[in-house]
Motif scaffolding. Structure first.
Motif, PDB file in Angstrom:
ATOM      1  N   UNK A  97     -44.999 -50.987  -7.136  1.00  0.00           N
ATOM      2  CA  UNK A  97     -44.685 -50.562  -8.496  1.00  0.00           C
ATOM      3  C   UNK A  97     -43.230 -50.880  -8.842  1.00  0.00           C
ATOM      4  N   UNK A  98     -42.323 -50.665  -7.895  1.00  0.00           N
ATOM      5  CA  UNK A  98     -40.923 -51.019  -8.123  1.00  0.00           C
ATOM      6  C   UNK A  98     -40.769 -52.508  -8.385  1.00  0.00           C
ATOM      7  N   UNK A  99     -41.505 -53.331  -7.638  1.00  0.00           N
ATOM      8  CA  UNK A  99     -41.424 -54.772  -7.837  1.00  0.00           C
ATOM      9  C   UNK A  99     -41.975 -55.175  -9.198  1.00  0.00           C
ATOM     10  N   UNK A 100     -43.027 -54.522  -9.657  1.00  0.00           N
ATOM     11  CA  UNK A 100     -43.572 -54.829 -10.971  1.00  0.00           C
ATOM     12  C   UNK A 100     -42.556 -54.499 -12.066  1.00  0.00           C
ATOM     13  N   UNK A 101     -41.916 -53.331 -11.945  1.00  0.00           N
ATOM     14  CA  UNK A 101     -40.907 -52.939 -12.924  1.00  0.00           C
ATOM     15  C   UNK A 101     -39.670 -53.827 -12.841  1.00  0.00           C
ATOM     16  N   UNK A 102     -39.345 -54.270 -11.627  1.00  0.00           N
ATOM     17  CA  UNK A 102     -38.232 -55.200 -11.408  1.00  0.00           C
ATOM     18  C   UNK A 102     -38.495 -56.504 -12.160  1.00  0.00           C
ATOM     19  N   UNK A 103     -39.707 -57.003 -12.072  1.00  0.00           N
ATOM     20  CA  UNK A 103     -40.065 -58.223 -12.796  1.00  0.00           C
ATOM     21  C   UNK A 103     -39.987 -58.001 -14.304  1.00  0.00           C
ATOM     22  N   UNK A 104     -40.435 -56.827 -14.773  1.00  0.00           N
ATOM     23  CA  UNK A 104     -40.358 -56.528 -16.202  1.00  0.00           C
ATOM     24  C   UNK A 104     -38.911 -56.508 -16.680  1.00  0.00           C
ATOM     25  N   UNK A 105     -37.999 -55.987 -15.854  1.00  0.00           N
ATOM     26  CA  UNK A 105     -36.575 -56.018 -16.194  1.00  0.00           C
ATOM     27  C   UNK A 105     -36.072 -57.450 -16.312  1.00  0.00           C
ATOM     28  N   UNK A 106     -36.536 -58.321 -15.415  1.00  0.00           N
ATOM     29  CA  UNK A 106     -36.130 -59.727 -15.463  1.00  0.00           C
ATOM     30  C   UNK A 106     -36.582 -60.374 -16.761  1.00  0.00           C
ATOM     31  N   UNK A 107     -37.825 -60.127 -17.147  1.00  0.00           N
ATOM     32  CA  UNK A 107     -38.354 -60.704 -18.385  1.00  0.00           C
ATOM     33  C   UNK A 107     -37.593 -60.161 -19.596  1.00  0.00           C
TER      34      UNK A 107
END
Length: 283
Positions: A97-107
């Protein structure tokens, strides 16, 4: 109930707690104070609160993913500065879940690349990152020389070595090198540190080589122009830094550079410690 949030100043103590418990069983031991955690991870390492994520079970901090954004090798990049999960909360989806949110921050921040480093022998982490579509791009290796008495100075009469500024060293790199530098060696990282000395090698007032070395003996950058290699310039830069700083040992890390590796081995450097991978994922 597990919740996730972008970090703020009010979360720093919880971030430190999550970091401490998450790394309590790590292969490399971390025993740092809150003040050192803030200085290292929220200043020197280039992570920022608004690019970092915290996981909580009710009010208990159970996971932390630090992040930092910058233009790296010409591409806007979000780096994972660390991932720490409470051992009691592993394999239940917190890290994913942290990695998914991390990717959303990148986008959201228009980053094009996600990036991290991992110890090669950390199979659990490596497999996790591969599962999340990260690819291995570079090796990071560590070398040291603990017997500098055997490092002989060629004493080139036509060469002048003198102190230069970080600005001059960076200009040299931009003009002549451009070889990929790992995050913890690059010039942005160096700017955040104290006690780094820069020396330039000159022939007829032309800068032909540069070394950046801390008072601890850690070398952050070492390069000689292709047209002036195999003439003792790199060795004389090492010897000048050794004598100027009264060093007893050198330590250096670097990425996929056979020419530098061969030079260091000839100068008595030996590999030590753990090696790492740099891993990337296109957003």
């Amino acid at each position: 109930m597990i919740t996730y949030k972008i970090c703020t100043n009010d979360d720093i103590e919880n971030m430190y707690e999550a970091f401490s418990i998450g790394f309590s069983d790590y292969m490399v031991k971390f025993d740092i104070t809150l003040e050192r955690f803030i200085d290292l991870f929220l200043r020197i390492e280039g992570n920022s609160l608004d690019s970092s994520l915290l996981a909580l079970d009710n009010e208990k901090p159970i996971g932390l993913m630090l992040g930092g954004i910058k233009t790296y090798d010409g591409v806007k990049t979000l780096r994972c500065g660390t991932l720490a999960i409470d051992p009691d909360y592993r394999k239940v989806g917190v890290a994913s879940q942290l990695f998914m949110l991390h990717k959303e921050l990148a986008i959201k921040n228009d980053c094009k690349v996600l990036f991290l480093e991992v110890i090669k022998s950390n199979d659990r982490a490596l497999n996790f990152y591969l599962k999340h579509d990260y690819k291995i791009a570079y090796d990071i290796v560590y070398y040291k020389n603990i017997d500098l008495n055997r490092l002989t100075n060629p004493s080139l009469q036509h060469l002048v070595v003198k102190e230069i500024s970080i600005k001059e060293a960076k200009a040299y790199y931009d003009a002549y090198d451009k070889h990929h530098i790992n995050w913890q060696n690059d010039f942005d990282y160096q700017k955040e540190l104290l006690h780094i000395n820069y020396f330039g090698a000159y022939i007829n007032n032309d800068l032909v080589g540069v070394i950046a070395v801390a008072e601890s003996g850690k070398i952050f950058y070492l390069h000689v122009l292709n047209t002036h290699r195999l003439n003792g310039i790199g060795r004389q830069l090492l010897c000048y830094a050794k004598d100027y700083l009264k060093l007893r040992a050198f330590v250096i890390s670097f990425i996929n550079n056979d020419k530098l590796l061969n030079f260091l081995q000839k100068c008595g450097f030996e590999q030590f410690g753990l090696s790492q991978y740099e891993m990337y994922r296109i957003v």
